[in-house]
Enzyme design. Structure first.
Site, PDB file in Angstrom:
ATOM      1  N   GLY A 265      12.269   3.496   3.529  1.00 32.87           N
ATOM      2  CA  GLY A 265      11.166   4.146   4.237  1.00 32.87           C
ATOM      3  C   GLY A 265      11.567   4.698   5.584  1.00 32.87           C
ATOM      4  O   GLY A 265      12.677   4.432   6.090  1.00 32.87           O
ATOM      5  N   ASP A 266      10.690   5.537   6.143  1.00 33.71           N
ATOM      6  CA  ASP A 266      10.866   6.112   7.484  1.00 33.71           C
ATOM      7  C   ASP A 266      12.107   6.997   7.590  1.00 33.71           C
ATOM      8  O   ASP A 266      12.730   7.095   8.652  1.00 33.71           O
ATOM      9  CB  ASP A 266      10.914   4.995   8.554  1.00 33.71           C
TER      10      ASP A 266
ATOM     11  N   GLY B 193       3.551   5.928   7.656  1.00 33.09           N
ATOM     12  CA  GLY B 193       3.417   6.589   8.958  1.00 33.09           C
ATOM     13  C   GLY B 193       4.406   7.734   8.938  1.00 33.09           C
ATOM     14  O   GLY B 193       5.607   7.502   8.971  1.00 33.09           O
TER      15      GLY B 193
ATOM     16  N   ARG C 162      -8.308  -4.272 -12.944  1.00 30.03           N
ATOM     17  CA  ARG C 162      -9.484  -3.497 -13.350  1.00 30.03           C
ATOM     18  C   ARG C 162     -10.784  -3.941 -12.691  1.00 30.03           C
ATOM     19  O   ARG C 162     -11.853  -3.872 -13.252  1.00 30.03           O
ATOM     20  CB  ARG C 162      -9.615  -3.485 -14.881  1.00 30.03           C
TER      21      ARG C 162
ATOM     22  N   THR D 106       6.698  -2.599  -1.743  1.00 34.80           N
ATOM     23  CA  THR D 106       5.282  -2.283  -1.664  1.00 34.80           C
ATOM     24  C   THR D 106       4.707  -2.386  -3.082  1.00 34.80           C
ATOM     25  O   THR D 106       5.434  -2.680  -4.032  1.00 34.80           O
ATOM     26  CB  THR D 106       5.054  -0.895  -1.017  1.00 34.80           C
TER      27      THR D 106
ATOM     28  N   LEU E  17      21.157  12.498  12.173  1.00 29.86           N
ATOM     29  CA  LEU E  17      22.599  12.542  12.434  1.00 29.86           C
ATOM     30  C   LEU E  17      22.853  12.414  13.939  1.00 29.86           C
ATOM     31  O   LEU E  17      23.802  11.756  14.374  1.00 29.86           O
ATOM     32  CB  LEU E  17      23.179  13.873  11.918  1.00 29.86           C
TER      33      LEU E  17
HETATM   34  P1  GDP Z   1       8.651   8.957   7.337  1.00 32.03           P
HETATM   35  O1  GDP Z   1       7.814   7.753   7.183  1.00 32.03           O
HETATM   36  O2  GDP Z   1       9.707   9.050   6.284  1.00 32.03           O
HETATM   37  O3  GDP Z   1       7.874  10.229   7.450  1.00 32.03           O
HETATM   38  O4  GDP Z   1       9.435   8.773   8.729  1.00 32.03           O
HETATM   39  P2  GDP Z   1       8.794   8.253  10.120  1.00 32.03           P
HETATM   40  O5  GDP Z   1       8.013   9.350  10.714  1.00 32.03           O
HETATM   41  O6  GDP Z   1       8.142   6.931   9.949  1.00 32.03           O
HETATM   42  O7  GDP Z   1      10.112   7.938  10.944  1.00 32.03           O
HETATM   43  C1  GDP Z   1      11.063   8.911  11.190  1.00 32.03           C
HETATM   44  C2  GDP Z   1      11.239   9.027  12.719  1.00 32.03           C
HETATM   45  O8  GDP Z   1      12.416   9.764  12.991  1.00 32.03           O
HETATM   46  C3  GDP Z   1      10.133   9.788  13.377  1.00 32.03           C
HETATM   47  O9  GDP Z   1       9.957   9.290  14.666  1.00 32.03           O
HETATM   48  C4  GDP Z   1      10.652  11.216  13.409  1.00 32.03           C
HETATM   49  O10 GDP Z   1      10.090  11.987  14.462  1.00 32.03           O
HETATM   50  C5  GDP Z   1      12.108  10.965  13.656  1.00 32.03           C
HETATM   51  N1  GDP Z   1      13.035  11.963  13.100  1.00 32.03           N
HETATM   52  C6  GDP Z   1      12.975  12.617  11.902  1.00 32.03           C
HETATM   53  N2  GDP Z   1      14.095  13.348  11.718  1.00 32.03           N
HETATM   54  C7  GDP Z   1      14.871  13.145  12.799  1.00 32.03           C
HETATM   55  C8  GDP Z   1      16.170  13.601  13.175  1.00 32.03           C
HETATM   56  O11 GDP Z   1      16.849  14.344  12.456  1.00 32.03           O
HETATM   57  N3  GDP Z   1      16.652  13.155  14.381  1.00 32.03           N
HETATM   58  C9  GDP Z   1      15.940  12.310  15.187  1.00 32.03           C
HETATM   59  N4  GDP Z   1      16.478  11.915  16.327  1.00 32.03           N
HETATM   60  N5  GDP Z   1      14.725  11.866  14.857  1.00 32.03           N
HETATM   61  C10 GDP Z   1      14.200  12.269  13.677  1.00 32.03           C
HETATM   62  P1  IMO Z   2       6.647   5.307   5.152  1.00 34.41           P
HETATM   63  O1  IMO Z   2       5.883   6.126   4.155  1.00 34.41           O
HETATM   64  C1  IMO Z   2       8.698   1.561   5.981  1.00 34.41           C
HETATM   65  C2  IMO Z   2       7.137  -1.998   3.968  1.00 34.41           C
HETATM   66  C3  IMO Z   2       6.517  -3.093   4.814  1.00 34.41           C
HETATM   67  C4  IMO Z   2       6.871  -4.313   3.989  1.00 34.41           C
HETATM   68  C5  IMO Z   2       6.707  -3.798   2.565  1.00 34.41           C
HETATM   69  C6  IMO Z   2       5.358  -4.105   1.928  1.00 34.41           C
HETATM   70  O2  IMO Z   2       6.260   5.560   6.556  1.00 34.41           O
HETATM   71  O3  IMO Z   2       8.115   5.373   4.912  1.00 34.41           O
HETATM   72  P2  IMO Z   2       2.921  -3.109   2.260  1.00 34.41           P
HETATM   73  O4  IMO Z   2       2.036  -3.072   3.469  1.00 34.41           O
HETATM   74  O5  IMO Z   2       3.220  -1.788   1.660  1.00 34.41           O
HETATM   75  O6  IMO Z   2       2.415  -4.099   1.238  1.00 34.41           O
HETATM   76  O7  IMO Z   2       4.314  -3.734   2.806  1.00 34.41           O
HETATM   77  O8  IMO Z   2       6.874  -2.389   2.623  1.00 34.41           O
HETATM   78  N1  IMO Z   2       6.556  -0.653   4.151  1.00 34.41           N
HETATM   79  C7  IMO Z   2       7.171   0.348   4.794  1.00 34.41           C
HETATM   80  N2  IMO Z   2       8.351   0.365   5.457  1.00 34.41           N
HETATM   81  N3  IMO Z   2       7.980   2.698   5.838  1.00 34.41           N
HETATM   82  C8  IMO Z   2       6.820   2.692   5.145  1.00 34.41           C
HETATM   83  O9  IMO Z   2       6.136   3.812   4.873  1.00 34.41           O
HETATM   84  C9  IMO Z   2       6.341   1.464   4.630  1.00 34.41           C
HETATM   85  N4  IMO Z   2       5.257   1.115   3.937  1.00 34.41           N
HETATM   86  C10 IMO Z   2       5.402  -0.181   3.645  1.00 34.41           C
HETATM   87  O10 IMO Z   2       7.117  -3.135   6.093  1.00 34.41           O
HETATM   88  O11 IMO Z   2       8.228  -4.641   4.154  1.00 34.41           O
HETATM   89 MG    MG Z   3       7.174   6.097   8.290  1.00 35.35          MG
END
Ligand code: GDP
Ligand code: IMO
Ligand code: MG
Length: 427
Positions: A12-13, A40, A142, A239, A332
């Site tokens: 994630g993220d 998020g 269900r 999740t 990167l």
């Molecule tokens: P997502 O959940 O996959 O949409 O990712 P998130 O938004 O939770 O986390 C990614 C974080 O990295 C955010 O704060 C973005 O603004 C940041 N981000 C995305 N791409 C880049 C990148 O190429 N370089 C840097 N420094 N930050 C990035």
């Molecule tokens: P995005 O879409 C990172 C993680 C939680 C926990 C596990 C289960 O932003 O990448 P949950 O609340 O789904 O039952 O939690 O999954 N988790 C994430 N980690 N990015 C997310 O979403 C996540 N959504 C859930 O931290 O380990």
């Molecule tokens: Mg995220």
């Protein structure tokens, strides 16, 4: 035309929000297909930061129809406040379609999520406590209540009373909590949320197929990621939905032949938030540096993310599970100051080296990463907009990852901004 999937390949993220927003320029529909407000997704436009939880990341464009698919679990209060916040900052959310078949997150889901975590003690999963697991559990059992039930007060009440009987017993007898009142929930869901949501509730599957039939571009935006997938992730530290590309078919209501491309997204290193195995985790000063330079704190929970070296074994597996057509690499720039970079190319378990993810999860817990070392570039990459502006060592690092993973890396992120993606290779 056919659909494109954006899927996270790690935990994630990875930057799904940023990539989805970039691709949405060329899209007509952007559909979230699973998860809920545990996600998020961050988008940064001209220095303004948007952190989306439920709304698809295409919502910032006026030409995009954002769709919340049937596979999503929706907390209506959160959705409405997200709409209000975006609207206040000038984003038009009026085109949003929310699938009537999506399931609702109810107050007892959220309470039970937190209580179960507490009950698990040191074995807790580290969930986001948003009620995601309990809502999907009720869907499978269900006894879930769907978004369309908001449009029929009698049905909503009936379902609520049946399910509350059991939930209140669990709350009282297992967790020693006060019962939840059906009237209180109905007051908020039927009187407060339903009238506002009603115009948005619709046939998301119909909308997706109409768009595909008309030759329009549809983007399916995954939340969470491959290794948080209920079936394919590091269970139980996952999740409760299927973020993998196959989940996009179920969660948006299309067949596999409608998908033309699957873009996997990976960070140039790895992060994880919550519990669970993490073979390349760094607990030293390099790990701290990645947290600091990468701003590795949860987008909506604020939790510090765990960090580690890039793990090619994981992404090789993600490539199989999602049939990735290409990979976009983000962050990167976060590696800019490091003199040496390590990449995990295999796992040593006992006297064997695995190139593919070992089938048995105990092996993953015991896996000792086999690293290859590459020189860092120690130069600022954040201003690069074209490939030739990247330092040679940075290009070599990306090329090495691409070869190790076996999938072409087509874009490289060098900063959070909407345009901070360098084209690395043609898809
Ligand atoms: P997502 O959940 O996959 O949409 O990712 P998130 O938004 O939770 O986390 C990614 C974080 O990295 C955010 O704060 C973005 O603004 C940041 N981000 C995305 N791409 C880049 C990148 O190429 N370089 C840097 N420094 N930050 C990035
Ligand atoms: P995005 O879409 C990172 C993680 C939680 C926990 C596990 C289960 O932003 O990448 P949950 O609340 O789904 O039952 O939690 O999954 N988790 C994430 N980690 N990015 C997310 O979403 C996540 N959504 C859930 O931290 O380990
Ligand atoms: Mg995220």
């Amino acid at each position: 035309m056919s659909a494109t999937v954006v899927v996270g390949t790690q935990w994630g993220d990875e930057g799904k929000g940023k990539l989805t927003d970039l691709l949405a320029k060329e899209m007509d529909l952007v559909v979230r297909y699973q998860g809920g407000h545990n996600a998020g997704h961050t988008i940064v436009v001209d220095g303004r930061r948007f952190a989306l939880q439920l709304l698809p990341s295409g919502v910032l464009y006026d030409h995009v129809t954002p769709v919340i698919g049937n596979g999503v679990v929706v907390d209506p209060g959160v959705l409405l406040s997200e709409i209000d916040t975006l609207t206040a900052s000038g984003v038009d959310c009026s085109r949003l379609i929310v699938s009537g078949n999506a399931h609702l997150i109810m107050p007892y889901h959220q309470e039970l999520d937190a209580l179960t975590e507490r009950h698990l003690g040191r074995n807790k999963l580290g969930t986001t406590k948003r009620g995601i697991g309990p809502a999907y559990a009720d869907k499978a059992a269900r006894v879930g209540i769907r978004v369309q039930d908001l449009l029929d007060a009698k049905i909503f009440r009936q379902k609520l009373e049946v399910v509350l009987k059991e939930k209140n017993l669990i709350l009282a007898k297992v967790y020693n909590r006060l019962p939840i009142s059906a009237d209180d929930i109905a007051g908020r869901y039927l009187d407060e949320f339903a009238p506002r949501l009603a115009p948005m509730i619709g046939d998301s599957v119909g909308a997706v197929h109409q768009a595909l039939d008309a030759g329009r571009n549809v983007l399916l935006e995954g939340a969470q990621a491959t290794f948080l997938d209920l079936d394919h992730g590091t269970y139980p530290f996952v999740t409760s939905s299927n973020p993998v590309a196959g989940g996009a078919c179920v969660g948006a209501g299309i067949g596999p032949r409608d998908i033309a491309a699957v873009i996997g997204i990976a960070k140039a290193y790895v992060t994880r938030v919550g519990s669970g195995p993490f073979p390349t985790e760094l607990t030293d000063e390099v790990g701290d540096l990645l947290v600091e330079r990468g701003g590795e704190f949860g987008t909506n929970t604020g939790r510090r993310r765990r960090t580690g070296w890039f793990d090619a074994v994981m992404i090789r597996h993600a490539a199989r599970l999602n049939s990735l057509s290409e990979v976009a690499l983000t962050k990167l720039d976060v590696l800019d100051t490091l003199a040496v970079l390590k990449v995990c190319v295999g796992y040593r378990v006992g006297d064997r080296v695995h190139r593919q993810l070992p089938y048995h999860q105990s092996d993953l817990h015991d896996a000792e990463p086999v690293y290859e070392e590459l020189p860092g570039w120690q130069e600022d990459t954040s201003g690069a907009t074209e490939l030739h502006q990247l330092p040679a060592a940075a290009k070599e690092y990306v090329q090495f990852l691409s070869e190790q993973v076996g999938v072409g890396i087509t874009r490289v992120g060098v900063g959070p901004g909407r345009d901070q993606f360098v084209r690395f290779a043609a898809p």
